[in-house]
Write a protein that holds these residues in place. Structure first.
Motif, PDB file in Angstrom:
ATOM      1  N   LEU A  41      14.804  -8.523   2.284  1.00  0.00           N
ATOM      2  CA  LEU A  41      14.176  -9.742   2.781  1.00  0.00           C
ATOM      3  C   LEU A  41      14.404  -9.817   4.272  1.00  0.00           C
ATOM      4  N   ASP A  42      13.343 -10.079   5.013  1.00  0.00           N
ATOM      5  CA  ASP A  42      13.465 -10.339   6.440  1.00  0.00           C
ATOM      6  C   ASP A  42      13.423 -11.858   6.606  1.00  0.00           C
ATOM      7  N   SER A  43      14.569 -12.454   6.852  1.00  0.00           N
ATOM      8  CA  SER A  43      14.629 -13.917   6.914  1.00  0.00           C
ATOM      9  C   SER A  43      13.792 -14.465   8.064  1.00  0.00           C
ATOM     10  N   ALA A  44      13.602 -13.662   9.111  1.00  0.00           N
ATOM     11  CA  ALA A  44      12.760 -14.109  10.226  1.00  0.00           C
ATOM     12  C   ALA A  44      11.274 -13.961   9.910  1.00  0.00           C
ATOM     13  N   GLN A  45      10.941 -13.072   8.955  1.00  0.00           N
ATOM     14  CA  GLN A  45       9.541 -12.834   8.598  1.00  0.00           C
ATOM     15  C   GLN A  45       9.450 -12.612   7.091  1.00  0.00           C
ATOM     16  N   PRO A  46       9.624 -13.671   6.296  1.00  0.00           N
ATOM     17  CA  PRO A  46       9.678 -13.507   4.835  1.00  0.00           C
ATOM     18  C   PRO A  46       8.354 -13.082   4.215  1.00  0.00           C
ATOM     19  N   GLU A  47       7.290 -13.066   5.002  1.00  0.00           N
ATOM     20  CA  GLU A  47       6.001 -12.611   4.472  1.00  0.00           C
ATOM     21  C   GLU A  47       5.993 -11.105   4.198  1.00  0.00           C
ATOM     22  N   LEU A  48       6.895 -10.360   4.825  1.00  0.00           N
ATOM     23  CA  LEU A  48       6.959  -8.923   4.602  1.00  0.00           C
ATOM     24  C   LEU A  48       7.409  -8.635   3.178  1.00  0.00           C
ATOM     25  N   MET A  49       6.829  -7.605   2.585  1.00  0.00           N
ATOM     26  CA  MET A  49       7.137  -7.242   1.199  1.00  0.00           C
ATOM     27  C   MET A  49       7.806  -5.881   1.141  1.00  0.00           C
ATOM     28  N   TRP A  50       8.841  -5.778   0.334  1.00  0.00           N
ATOM     29  CA  TRP A  50       9.638  -4.552   0.228  1.00  0.00           C
ATOM     30  C   TRP A  50       9.167  -3.695  -0.946  1.00  0.00           C
ATOM     31  N   ARG A  51       9.147  -2.375  -0.709  1.00  0.00           N
ATOM     32  CA  ARG A  51       8.879  -1.409  -1.763  1.00  0.00           C
ATOM     33  C   ARG A  51       9.799  -0.203  -1.555  1.00  0.00           C
ATOM     34  N   ALA A  52      10.154   0.486  -2.598  1.00  0.00           N
ATOM     35  CA  ALA A  52      10.818   1.775  -2.448  1.00  0.00           C
ATOM     36  C   ALA A  52       9.855   2.709  -1.724  1.00  0.00           C
ATOM     37  N   PRO A  53      10.338   3.503  -0.777  1.00  0.00           N
ATOM     38  CA  PRO A  53       9.419   4.336   0.013  1.00  0.00           C
ATOM     39  C   PRO A  53       8.509   5.219  -0.825  1.00  0.00           C
ATOM     40  N   GLU A  54       9.067   5.854  -1.859  1.00  0.00           N
ATOM     41  CA  GLU A  54       8.239   6.739  -2.679  1.00  0.00           C
ATOM     42  C   GLU A  54       7.185   5.959  -3.461  1.00  0.00           C
ATOM     43  N   ALA A  55       7.518   4.739  -3.880  1.00  0.00           N
ATOM     44  CA  ALA A  55       6.535   3.898  -4.574  1.00  0.00           C
ATOM     45  C   ALA A  55       5.445   3.439  -3.613  1.00  0.00           C
ATOM     46  N   LEU A  56       5.834   3.144  -2.388  1.00  0.00           N
ATOM     47  CA  LEU A  56       4.854   2.699  -1.394  1.00  0.00           C
ATOM     48  C   LEU A  56       3.822   3.787  -1.131  1.00  0.00           C
ATOM     49  N   LEU A  57       4.259   5.030  -1.105  1.00  0.00           N
ATOM     50  CA  LEU A  57       3.340   6.137  -0.853  1.00  0.00           C
ATOM     51  C   LEU A  57       2.369   6.365  -2.000  1.00  0.00           C
ATOM     52  N   GLN A  58       2.666   5.802  -3.166  1.00  0.00           N
ATOM     53  CA  GLN A  58       1.777   5.915  -4.323  1.00  0.00           C
ATOM     54  C   GLN A  58       0.858   4.699  -4.482  1.00  0.00           C
ATOM     55  N   SER A  59       1.009   3.731  -3.599  1.00  0.00           N
ATOM     56  CA  SER A  59       0.225   2.503  -3.708  1.00  0.00           C
ATOM     57  C   SER A  59      -1.235   2.749  -3.367  1.00  0.00           C
ATOM     58  N   GLU A  60      -2.107   2.094  -4.115  1.00  0.00           N
ATOM     59  CA  GLU A  60      -3.541   2.186  -3.842  1.00  0.00           C
ATOM     60  C   GLU A  60      -4.012   1.060  -2.932  1.00  0.00           C
ATOM     61  N   ASN A  61      -3.100   0.209  -2.490  1.00  0.00           N
ATOM     62  CA  ASN A  61      -3.476  -0.952  -1.686  1.00  0.00           C
ATOM     63  C   ASN A  61      -3.454  -0.708  -0.182  1.00  0.00           C
ATOM     64  N   LEU A  62      -2.921   0.429   0.250  1.00  0.00           N
ATOM     65  CA  LEU A  62      -2.757   0.657   1.683  1.00  0.00           C
ATOM     66  C   LEU A  62      -4.071   1.054   2.347  1.00  0.00           C
ATOM     67  N   THR A  63      -4.298   0.523   3.545  1.00  0.00           N
ATOM     68  CA  THR A  63      -5.430   0.968   4.358  1.00  0.00           C
ATOM     69  C   THR A  63      -4.969   1.664   5.630  1.00  0.00           C
ATOM     70  N   ALA A  64      -3.674   1.616   5.944  1.00  0.00           N
ATOM     71  CA  ALA A  64      -3.094   2.361   7.065  1.00  0.00           C
ATOM     72  C   ALA A  64      -1.593   2.437   6.846  1.00  0.00           C
ATOM     73  N   LEU A  65      -0.969   3.461   7.419  1.00  0.00           N
ATOM     74  CA  LEU A  65       0.468   3.660   7.256  1.00  0.00           C
ATOM     75  C   LEU A  65       1.080   4.083   8.583  1.00  0.00           C
ATOM     76  N   ALA A  66       2.199   3.454   8.941  1.00  0.00           N
ATOM     77  CA  ALA A  66       3.013   3.890  10.082  1.00  0.00           C
ATOM     78  C   ALA A  66       4.287   4.494   9.519  1.00  0.00           C
ATOM     79  N   ILE A  67       4.652   5.681   9.977  1.00  0.00           N
ATOM     80  CA  ILE A  67       5.832   6.352   9.453  1.00  0.00           C
ATOM     81  C   ILE A  67       6.647   6.974  10.583  1.00  0.00           C
ATOM     82  N   GLY A  68       7.967   6.839  10.479  1.00  0.00           N
ATOM     83  CA  GLY A  68       8.849   7.499  11.435  1.00  0.00           C
ATOM     84  C   GLY A  68       9.813   6.590  12.152  1.00  0.00           C
ATOM     85  N   CYS A  69       9.532   5.305  12.247  1.00  0.00           N
ATOM     86  CA  CYS A  69      10.353   4.391  13.044  1.00  0.00           C
ATOM     87  C   CYS A  69      11.755   4.274  12.446  1.00  0.00           C
ATOM     88  N   GLY A  70      12.741   4.838  13.117  1.00  0.00           N
ATOM     89  CA  GLY A  70      14.111   4.800  12.627  1.00  0.00           C
ATOM     90  C   GLY A  70      14.310   5.548  11.329  1.00  0.00           C
TER      91      GLY A  70
END
Length: 252
Positions: A41-70
């Motif tokens: 949970l990002d208390s400063a931005q609770p609108e953000l949603m968390w997913r396990a990285p491998e599950a996120l890569l299997q999502s059909e809902n993405l229209t763009a992806l940023a990868i590499g930051c930290g």
């Protein structure tokens, strides 16, 4: 937008990118944090949603992806990047993801043969690693270096720095006039990745998203300085809010 990054000790990088993507108009932003201990949970931005990285890569809902930051350069990071490179959606590749590509021939091949649009965002040291040159070589002729990177990667390139160079794979290039020395602070590159990903997700093609994102990034920092915020101590979070306000003003 999906954002994958944030290994242990570097969660802030992924959060900065994700917050920027949300504030720049993405309807939904999913965060795939590598750090297992990260609070989901990002208390400063609770609108953000968390997913396990491998599950996120299997999502059909993405229209763009940023990868590499930290993201770090672990074996797990390498596996995630290899999967991301196969996705049929626009990618923004930054930071540790670029260093992983530079050191792995199979990742280089995946990058060069992608069918979807790709934007890479190296600073001079990362560019040097990708091209097997020294940082001094990159800085000696920044335009030529950016063009070589675009040709090498078959991607759109932003070679970051004072007077950032944007280059297309086919050889056209641009110099960005916006920005100020306050942007040398930590997290500014993460912010840029989130901005560009948001623009891609809203339907801009890679060249449009790159040019608008880079100019907006610098112009937002300039707006901060005009208001007496920085350049000394200017933070990426302050620039993120400024970018949202500025883009809204330009559109409406």
């Amino acid at each position: 937008v999906g954002v994958i990054g944030g290994a242990t000790g570097m969660a802030g990088a992924a959060l900065l990118a994700a917050r920027a993507a949300l504030k720049l108009g993405s309807g939904k932003v999913f965060v795939g944090m590598l750090a297992e201990s990260a609070v989901q949970l990002d208390s400063a931005q609770p609108e953000l949603m968390w997913r396990a990285p491998e599950a996120l890569l299997q999502s059909e809902n993405l229209t763009a992806l940023a990868i590499g930051c930290g993201m770090g350069q672990s074996d797990f990071a390498q596996i995630l990047l290899k999967r991301a490179l196969t996705l049929p959606i626009p990618l923004v590749i930054d930071a540790d993801a670029l260093n992983l590509i530079a050191g792995d021939a199979s990742l280089q091949s995946e990058l060069k043969t992608r069918s979807a649009q790709t934007i890479i965002t190296p600073h001079p040291a990362e560019a040097a690693h990708l091209l097997n040159q020294s940082t001094a070589d990159i800085q000696h002729n920044r335009v030529q270096s950016a063009l070589e990177l675009a040709k090498y990667s078959h991607a759109y390139v932003i070679l970051k720095g004072s007077g950032s160079i944007c280059a297309r794979p086919v050889g056209r290039w641009f110099i960005n006039p916006s920005g100020n020395p306050g942007m040398a602070g930590a997290g500014m590159g993460d912010l840029l990745s989130g901005i560009i990903a948001a623009l891609l997700a809203q339907g801009l093609d890679a060249e449009q998203a790159l040019l608008l994102g880079v100019y907006l990034h610098g112009a937002a920092a300039d707006e901060c300085v005009k208001k007496g915020i920085g350049p000394v101590g200017l933070t990426a979070s302050e620039v993120s809010d400024s970018a949202r306000n500025l883009l809204s003003r330009w559109i409406y």
